[in-house]
Design an enzyme around this catalytic site. Structure first.
Site, PDB file in Angstrom:
ATOM      1  N   LEU A   1      26.527 -31.638  17.617  1.00  0.00           N
ATOM      2  CA  LEU A   1      25.684 -30.510  16.215  1.00  0.00           C
ATOM      3  C   LEU A   1      23.999 -30.040  16.517  1.00  0.00           C
ATOM      4  O   LEU A   1      23.688 -29.955  16.115  1.00  0.00           O
ATOM      5  CB  LEU A   1      26.030 -32.144  15.658  1.00  0.00           C
TER       6      LEU A   1
ATOM      7  N   HIS B   1      34.981 -24.013  16.058  1.00  0.00           N
ATOM      8  CA  HIS B   1      34.370 -24.571  14.692  1.00  0.00           C
ATOM      9  C   HIS B   1      35.929 -24.356  13.182  1.00  0.00           C
ATOM     10  O   HIS B   1      36.459 -24.143  13.554  1.00  0.00           O
ATOM     11  CB  HIS B   1      33.050 -23.151  14.270  1.00  0.00           C
TER      12      HIS B   1
END
Length: 190
Positions: free
Chosen positions: A86, A105
């Site tokens: 992240l 993603h």
């Protein structure tokens, strides 16, 4: 000699675990190291239970010339895989490993990408916009969130009564099916 994969992850590590297991059955490549920016990330335990070296690092070590970068230089990976990582990936590593860092993603980029767009935030946006399909995008990492060259995309149809959880499950199934195969393809044909 097998190609070497290093995985970066921040959380539970379900994708990392799937990738490790996939390559444990492979003659072509193996996961040699899992790195996390969280000391208590479940991915570290999962990696260790699968006999893969795993360690955590601090944010300053990630961006320093003699922290994570040194570990990567010693490990000498053929590919660095971001699987639920992240933090913004540092340019210092990208410059030392050009075209060797990829990310997954949970949407069809360029839609629903950018800072703060991960996990359930993406799925909620997809649901709120009543999208007819969603999917995954596997792409090279550059200095901007979710803007690197797209390697492959895989989609799934959505119905009108999807929830964040049902969308997440459909996307996870795509991730588990395609991410290891695309990694293998890059390593063999890259």
């Amino acid at each position: 000699m097998k190609k070497r994969i290093v995985i970066f992850a921040s959380g539970n590590g379900t994708n990392a675990e799937n990738i490790i297991k996939y390559f444990q059955r492979s003659q072509s490549a193996e996961v040699v190291l899992v790195l996390s920016n969280k000391k208590d990330a479940k991915v570290l335990d999962k990696a260790k239970s699968l006999n893969v070296q795993a360690m955590s690092f601090s944010k300053s070590e990630l961006f320093s010339e003699d922290g994570v970068l040194n570990i990567l230089k010693e490990t000498n990976p053929n590919l660095i895989v971001l699987a639920g990582f992240l933090l913004k990936f540092p340019e210092i590593i990208l410059k030392n490993f050009p075209e060797k860092v990829i990310n997954i993603h949970p949407a069809l980029l360029p839609k629903y990408g950018g800072k703060g767009m991960y996990g359930s935030f993406v799925h909620k946006a997809v649901m709120d916009n009543k999208e007819k399909e969603t999917g995954i995008t596997i792409h090279y990492v550059n200095e901007n969130y979710d803007e690197g060259a797209i390697i492959s995309q895989h989609s799934v149809t959505l119905s009108e009564n999807e929830t964040v959880d049902t969308i997440a499950e459909k996307v996870h199934n795509l991730e588990y099916k395609w991410f290891p195969k695309v990694i293998e393809d890059i390593l063999l044909n890259g």
